[in-house]
Write a protein that holds these residues in place. Structure first.
Motif, PDB file in Angstrom:
ATOM      1  N   SER A   1       0.843  -1.197   0.000  1.00  0.00           N
ATOM      2  CA  SER A   1       0.000   0.000   0.000  1.00  0.00           C
ATOM      3  C   SER A   1       0.878   1.246   0.000  1.00  0.00           C
ATOM      4  N   VAL A   2       0.565   2.189  -0.882  1.00  0.00           N
ATOM      5  CA  VAL A   2       1.320   3.433  -0.956  1.00  0.00           C
ATOM      6  C   VAL A   2       0.368   4.620  -0.914  1.00  0.00           C
ATOM      7  N   LEU A   3       0.894   5.736  -0.442  1.00  0.00           N
ATOM      8  CA  LEU A   3       0.224   7.024  -0.598  1.00  0.00           C
ATOM      9  C   LEU A   3       0.865   7.714  -1.787  1.00  0.00           C
ATOM     10  N   LYS A   4       0.035   8.060  -2.762  1.00  0.00           N
ATOM     11  CA  LYS A   4       0.535   8.724  -3.967  1.00  0.00           C
ATOM     12  C   LYS A   4       0.184  10.208  -3.921  1.00  0.00           C
ATOM     13  N   MET A   5       1.181  11.031  -4.214  1.00  0.00           N
ATOM     14  CA  MET A   5       0.922  12.452  -4.415  1.00  0.00           C
ATOM     15  C   MET A   5       1.161  12.796  -5.880  1.00  0.00           C
ATOM     16  N   ASN A   6       0.164  13.372  -6.515  1.00  0.00           N
ATOM     17  CA  ASN A   6       0.344  14.014  -7.811  1.00  0.00           C
ATOM     18  C   ASN A   6       0.282  15.524  -7.595  1.00  0.00           C
ATOM     19  N   GLN A   7       1.297  16.216  -8.038  1.00  0.00           N
ATOM     20  CA  GLN A   7       1.320  17.672  -7.939  1.00  0.00           C
ATOM     21  C   GLN A   7       1.425  18.248  -9.347  1.00  0.00           C
ATOM     22  N   THR A   8       0.491  19.123  -9.702  1.00  0.00           N
ATOM     23  CA  THR A   8       0.543  19.763 -11.011  1.00  0.00           C
ATOM     24  C   THR A   8       0.699  21.268 -10.843  1.00  0.00           C
ATOM     25  N   ARG A   9       1.376  21.880 -11.796  1.00  0.00           N
ATOM     26  CA  ARG A   9       1.513  23.334 -11.839  1.00  0.00           C
ATOM     27  C   ARG A   9       1.304  23.790 -13.281  1.00  0.00           C
ATOM     28  N   ASP A  10       0.481  24.819 -13.439  1.00  0.00           N
ATOM     29  CA  ASP A  10       0.215  25.395 -14.759  1.00  0.00           C
ATOM     30  C   ASP A  10       0.346  26.907 -14.670  1.00  0.00           C
ATOM     31  N   PHE A  11       1.148  27.477 -15.574  1.00  0.00           N
ATOM     32  CA  PHE A  11       1.335  28.925 -15.599  1.00  0.00           C
ATOM     33  C   PHE A  11       1.817  29.329 -16.990  1.00  0.00           C
ATOM     34  N   ILE A  12       1.749  30.605 -17.256  1.00  0.00           N
ATOM     35  CA  ILE A  12       2.099  31.144 -18.576  1.00  0.00           C
ATOM     36  C   ILE A  12       3.398  31.937 -18.475  1.00  0.00           C
ATOM     37  N   THR A  13       4.284  31.734 -19.437  1.00  0.00           N
ATOM     38  CA  THR A  13       5.473  32.578 -19.565  1.00  0.00           C
ATOM     39  C   THR A  13       5.372  33.307 -20.906  1.00  0.00           C
ATOM     40  N   GLY A  14       4.933  34.562 -20.843  1.00  0.00           N
ATOM     41  CA  GLY A  14       4.764  35.321 -22.079  1.00  0.00           C
ATOM     42  C   GLY A  14       3.690  34.719 -22.947  1.00  0.00           C
TER      43      GLY A  14
ATOM     44  N   MET B   1       4.067  18.195 -13.901  1.00  0.00           N
ATOM     45  CA  MET B   1       3.447  17.199 -13.024  1.00  0.00           C
ATOM     46  C   MET B   1       4.527  16.394 -12.335  1.00  0.00           C
ATOM     47  N   LEU B   2       4.331  16.178 -11.047  1.00  0.00           N
ATOM     48  CA  LEU B   2       5.256  15.401 -10.228  1.00  0.00           C
ATOM     49  C   LEU B   2       4.466  14.350  -9.462  1.00  0.00           C
ATOM     50  N   SER B   3       5.004  13.132  -9.383  1.00  0.00           N
ATOM     51  CA  SER B   3       4.345  12.056  -8.639  1.00  0.00           C
ATOM     52  C   SER B   3       5.328  11.442  -7.651  1.00  0.00           C
ATOM     53  N   ALA B   4       4.819  11.131  -6.453  1.00  0.00           N
ATOM     54  CA  ALA B   4       5.638  10.500  -5.419  1.00  0.00           C
ATOM     55  C   ALA B   4       4.834   9.356  -4.800  1.00  0.00           C
ATOM     56  N   PHE B   5       5.492   8.211  -4.588  1.00  0.00           N
ATOM     57  CA  PHE B   5       4.834   7.013  -4.077  1.00  0.00           C
ATOM     58  C   PHE B   5       5.556   6.548  -2.816  1.00  0.00           C
ATOM     59  N   THR B   6       4.873   6.631  -1.674  1.00  0.00           N
ATOM     60  CA  THR B   6       5.474   6.307  -0.381  1.00  0.00           C
ATOM     61  C   THR B   6       4.664   5.225   0.325  1.00  0.00           C
ATOM     62  N   PRO B   7       5.302   4.160   0.826  1.00  0.00           N
ATOM     63  CA  PRO B   7       4.568   3.134   1.574  1.00  0.00           C
ATOM     64  C   PRO B   7       3.797   3.743   2.742  1.00  0.00           C
ATOM     65  N   THR B   8       2.565   3.270   2.947  1.00  0.00           N
ATOM     66  CA  THR B   8       1.718   3.837   3.994  1.00  0.00           C
ATOM     67  C   THR B   8       2.080   3.308   5.371  1.00  0.00           C
ATOM     68  N   LYS B   9       2.194   1.993   5.514  1.00  0.00           N
ATOM     69  CA  LYS B   9       2.425   1.390   6.832  1.00  0.00           C
ATOM     70  C   LYS B   9       3.856   0.914   7.024  1.00  0.00           C
ATOM     71  N   GLU B  10       4.526   0.544   5.947  1.00  0.00           N
ATOM     72  CA  GLU B  10       5.898   0.061   6.065  1.00  0.00           C
ATOM     73  C   GLU B  10       6.862   1.241   6.153  1.00  0.00           C
TER      74      GLU B  10
ATOM     75  N   ASN C   1       4.477  13.519   1.292  1.00  0.00           N
ATOM     76  CA  ASN C   1       3.746  12.310   1.668  1.00  0.00           C
ATOM     77  C   ASN C   1       3.941  11.981   3.147  1.00  0.00           C
ATOM     78  N   LEU C   2       5.173  12.094   3.639  1.00  0.00           N
ATOM     79  CA  LEU C   2       5.434  11.796   5.040  1.00  0.00           C
ATOM     80  C   LEU C   2       4.634  12.727   5.940  1.00  0.00           C
ATOM     81  N   LEU C   3       4.511  13.967   5.533  1.00  0.00           N
ATOM     82  CA  LEU C   3       3.719  14.925   6.299  1.00  0.00           C
ATOM     83  C   LEU C   3       2.267  14.470   6.387  1.00  0.00           C
ATOM     84  N   ARG C   4       1.717  13.981   5.287  1.00  0.00           N
ATOM     85  CA  ARG C   4       0.311  13.540   5.259  1.00  0.00           C
ATOM     86  C   ARG C   4       0.126  12.215   6.007  1.00  0.00           C
ATOM     87  N   ILE C   5       1.135  11.344   6.003  1.00  0.00           N
ATOM     88  CA  ILE C   5       1.037  10.116   6.785  1.00  0.00           C
ATOM     89  C   ILE C   5       1.031  10.475   8.265  1.00  0.00           C
TER      90      ILE C   5
END
Length: 294
Positions: free
Chosen positions: A88-101, A108-117, A175-179
């Protein structure tokens, strides 16, 4: 005599096979929130510093638990048939959208951290798309604190490369913060800066000495702070003190060699707990308005 030794050997084998579990966490409370078959989605007003200026944009954090393959580091199609390969893992997807000119950035960034282990994150990926081209980075845990990675980039000097690196991924701290914040190693640590930061600054991948701390900033909120010893980067994440430790915003500071500071900030707009993958029809677009998404 052989018979008396056999139970002891079996016990030693069982102990050796047991994986250390996370401690000081109320997993009943934790599971009632995170194992309800839904994801938590938060939207943020983003001010992203890029090319010497602050750009208005939007960020999204998506946290969800998944059944993951220990060997393949992918979401399992049939977890009930996976046996010991399932984790079991906790997955974080983080997206950022912005305009440059004239042209947009999609990140997009994804991180997968074991929940209990009590294991470091298993997999981290980041992709950046803009009109010049695109890049993709992936790191997989190969042993206790070592990662094997690949970078695919349209820049000639970066090209396609393989990386081996040791340390704690900065991107895992979310993820560790959310666990539970008590899972975050405080004090000095070898940290691998965020994959987003590496893409913005195009620096070689390396673990850096950093100092991690958590402090109270109000009656209801705390702040996770990461300060790199070489003075090139600072990260601060504001979160609620009580479970489920909602993230309320963050600040990233890049310090250039001339002392100039470039600051990126994000402030939460809305949050929703929802099985979003079931809401993919045109009639479901009103849900974006509830999350204040453009």
């Amino acid at each position: 005599m052989k018979r008396s030794i056999l139970p002891l050997l079996l016990l030693l084998i069982l102990v050796a096979c047991n994986v250390e579990q996370r401690k000081e966490i109320d997993f009943k409370e934790w599971g009632n929130y995170w194992f309800q078959g839904k994801a938590e989605i938060s939207s943020f007003q983003l001010s992203q510093h890029r090319y010497g200026e602050s750009r208005a944009g939007q960020a999204v954090l998506i946290f969800v638990t998944e059944d993951f393959s220990r060997k393949k580091h992918v979401k399992l199609d049939n977890p009930d048939e996976a046996g010991k390969d399932k984790i079991s893992v906790l997955k974080m997807n983080q997206t950022r959208d912005f305009i440059t000119g004239i042209y947009p950035y999609h990140m997009m960034l994804s991180a997968f951290t074991p929940t209990k282990e009590a294991s470091q994150g298993l997999k981290f990926t980041a992709s950046v798309q803009e009109w010049c081209g695109q890049t993709f980075t992936q790191f997989n845990l190969s042993k206790k604190d070592s990662y094997k990675g690949k970078l695919y980039s349209y820049f000639e000097k970066e090209g396609d490369q393989s990386i081996n690196i040791q340390g704690l991924m900065e991107d895992e701290l979310w993820n560790l913060l959310r666990i539970n914040p008590n899972q975050i190693p405080l004090g000095s640590a070898r940290i691998i800066p965020s994959l987003f930061d590496q893409r913005f600054n195009h620096q070689p991948f390396a673990s850096e000495e950093a100092f991690i701390s958590i402090k109270d900033i109000s009656e209801r909120r705390s702040q996770l702070e990461v300060i790199y010893a070489k003075g090139f980067r600072e990260l601060r994440i504001d979160f609620e003190k009580t479970f489920p430790f909602h993230i309320m915003g963050w600040e990233e500071v890049t310090i250039r060699s001339n002392g100039q500071q470039e600051k990126t900030t994000a402030t939460r707009l809305a949050v929703s707990t929802i099985d979003y993958w079931k809401h993919n029809k045109i009639e479901d677009e009103y849900l974006r308005q509830e999350l204040r998404l453009q």
